[in-house]
Design an enzyme around this catalytic site. Sequence first.
Site, PDB file in Angstrom:
ATOM      1  N   ASP A  40      -6.249  20.480  79.712  1.00 15.17           N
ATOM      2  CA  ASP A  40      -7.170  21.372  79.027  1.00 15.17           C
ATOM      3  C   ASP A  40      -7.491  22.533  79.983  1.00 15.17           C
ATOM      4  OD1 ASP A  40      -9.915  20.648  76.728  1.00 15.17           O
ATOM      5  OD2 ASP A  40      -8.927  22.525  77.270  1.00 15.17           O
TER       6      ASP A  40
HETATM    7  C1  GLC Z   1     -10.750  24.485  75.365  1.00  9.55           C
HETATM    8  C2  GLC Z   1     -10.811  23.232  74.522  1.00  9.55           C
HETATM    9  C3  GLC Z   1      -9.497  22.836  73.927  1.00  9.55           C
HETATM   10  C4  GLC Z   1      -8.708  24.078  73.568  1.00  9.55           C
HETATM   11  C5  GLC Z   1      -8.353  24.764  74.883  1.00  9.55           C
HETATM   12  C6  GLC Z   1      -7.553  26.052  74.655  1.00  9.55           C
HETATM   13  O1  GLC Z   1     -11.456  24.327  76.550  1.00  9.55           O
HETATM   14  O2  GLC Z   1     -11.377  22.081  75.133  1.00  9.55           O
HETATM   15  O3  GLC Z   1      -9.777  22.030  72.773  1.00  9.55           O
HETATM   16  O4  GLC Z   1      -7.519  23.720  72.870  1.00  9.55           O
HETATM   17  O5  GLC Z   1      -9.506  25.061  75.658  1.00  9.55           O
HETATM   18  O6  GLC Z   1      -8.331  26.982  73.985  1.00  9.55           O
END
Ligand code: GLC
Length: 736
Positions: free
Chosen positions: A292
């Site tokens: 993430d």
């Molecule tokens: C965010 C979220 C995740 C998302 C990623 C990209 O922090 O936790 O669900 O897909 O970043 O945007």
Amino acid sequence: MKRTTLISSFFVSIGLCFTLLTVAQTPLYKDKNAPVEKRISDLLKRMTLEEKILQLNQYTFGINNNPNNIGPEVKKLPNGIGSLIYFSADPVLRNQIQKKAMEESRLCIPILFGFDIIHGLRTVYPISIAQACSWNPDLVTQLCAVAAKESVLSGVDWTFSPMIDVARDPRWGRVSEGYGEDPYTNAVFGVASVKGYQGKNLSDSYSIAACLKHYVGYGMSEGGRDYRYSDVSAQSLWETYLPPYEACVKAGAATLMSGFNDISGVPATANYYTLTEILKKRWKHDGFVVSDWNAVKQLVWQGVAKDEKESGLKAFMAGVEMDMKDDIYRVHFPALVAEKKIPMKNIDDAVARVLRVKFRLGLFDEPYTKVVEEKERYLKPEDVALAQKLTEETMVLLKNKNNTLPLSANISKIALIGPMAKDQENIVGSWSFNVKTADAETLYDGIQKEFKNATINYALGCDFDGTNEAGFAEALDKANESEVIILCLGEKKTWSGENASRSTIALPAIQEKLMQELKKTGKPIILVLSNGRPLELVRLEPLADAIVEIWQPGIAGGTPLAGILSGRVNPSAKLAITFPLTTGQIPTYYNMRQCARPYGTEGNYQDISTEPLYWFGHGLSYTSFTYGDAKLSATKITKSQKMTVEVTVANSGSVKGKETVLWYISDPACSISRPMKELKYFEKKEINAGEKAVYKFEIDPMRDLSFTNATGKRFVEAGDFYVHVNNQKIKFEIVE
Ligand code: GLC
């Protein structure tokens, strides 16, 4: 030999040599007829370490990029970057960036463009928790396919969806993004989403790669607060949080995303047991895991890495192949390989996984997006109609005292009041970056169209929060002029989603106060709620004659709601997440484990009722369904035999309706304490008034009655079991 023959054979041989030369010069990895695995190994052999490491990195592109400096922005991108989070949704710009990779990098490896397409790109449909309340996975598959097509036409190959984190604390903002409190529901809707995004084949023209998130246990984030620790026992890891992921991996999900949480002390982004032991070795997943956002760097803050270099080492060796955003892999891997802390075979395996997804998507053979006119890309009438159809099936009729609903066709004056009545901003829900506010149909517009002969007396009443009661007077006037009040309350879209935890799930006091004032008019009140989580309704429920939970329906909410209010649509939704009576009752969910004193008030809060306001599975209809006695095909089977249980449901009301039958099992005496009951199957059917339908559940002991121990081994134990359907509980036995 004749002269002409001589000349033609000369040219044939030249052609032949040229062809052989071309074939010889075209590397195998560029041969679209060659098997993917051969293309991967051929390409790997040609790559330098630096080129390999770049494939393991994902940057962002398109945030705050104004059109004037796109050129320099594109120039800044390193040649051969593995992936981009693409915020622009512009196929032309995507192709410009891809051209750089395909023509300026040495090996012309295409970039993988990812983005958060969570519930539609421009044709934004209901948020995930609402989708689960429809109990219609086929419709969800169809709409994910619409989302995939709009994504491809916007230059996106990969969506960071579905989120399949079982969640039981509605203070957590991300309950809006998943499919509720039950593992089986999350598994079924997760698989439905993967099928919709990835289609029959990843290389189909409108398929995109899915990404299961947030692997694993993120929904247990302590206190419902984001980015916190999660104490996940080995038993609940296997019993509750892993099953949706196992189902979706088996359905072919191309990628996963590791979560921000830890799993009882070992962060999900550095957890060898979940990322490699389970995902790769047991489930044989051959795609890749992306971290993430900055989750690799966060391992330092989580206290398991002394610096960013070590966080990169730990995440990668645990099984995270791609580093989202924080550039740690690119910066530190050359040294880590040189120091022999990362073996080359690990690098090659990771790069092979990333390349495998790119080859399967067909990106090497068709790296560019087809560019069509914007009006051709989005909001096709048939897609909007499909969104409406799903939306109708997500709206839950929670209360309908004295059949307040549906409204009479002769109604002439309707007071339509509240901050959600004309809202277009919040009704689309969180994670709807590309929606255009003007695309969203308001509840007001839908109701006005539906009740053509009625006067709609609109008043804002109050804002979502704050203390300004200046709008109350006008709202009371409109209410007094009308026969019925439709009061549209709810949450802002920023109150759920990421980093949107709330200490209370009650609506702001101003909204409650408005309802209390309106109640004094003596007019019937239909409470319409648009929110991203279960709400605390203990003070509002008694004031409402009817309550319709519409969640955040996206761009097509007005007409479906109006259809339910008029009776044109018979509501069929049922809750996929329990509504606690108050915030203090959290956590409360249907599949709580059996405990020492599960009955009566012992062990519950002594200052409030034990029961939640609305259980998982609650939802009313305008007709009535009468369940016959459930019948078992056997009352005793061995572990290897199957049996069926069926129930006949009659539509004993006056209008046709769709009924979902939820089949649960329970195991009252096992070597571990098991949940009070567990959902194992469901089926939804439309039944005409006066007619019947038979619902059947085939029980396969290993699939439906088994449990796992803390190592994930699955067992079926002999003994008594129950199958639950509606209010019936029928006993049967498993014998050795
Ligand atoms: C965010 C979220 C995740 C998302 C990623 C990209 O922090 O936790 O669900 O897909 O970043 O945007």
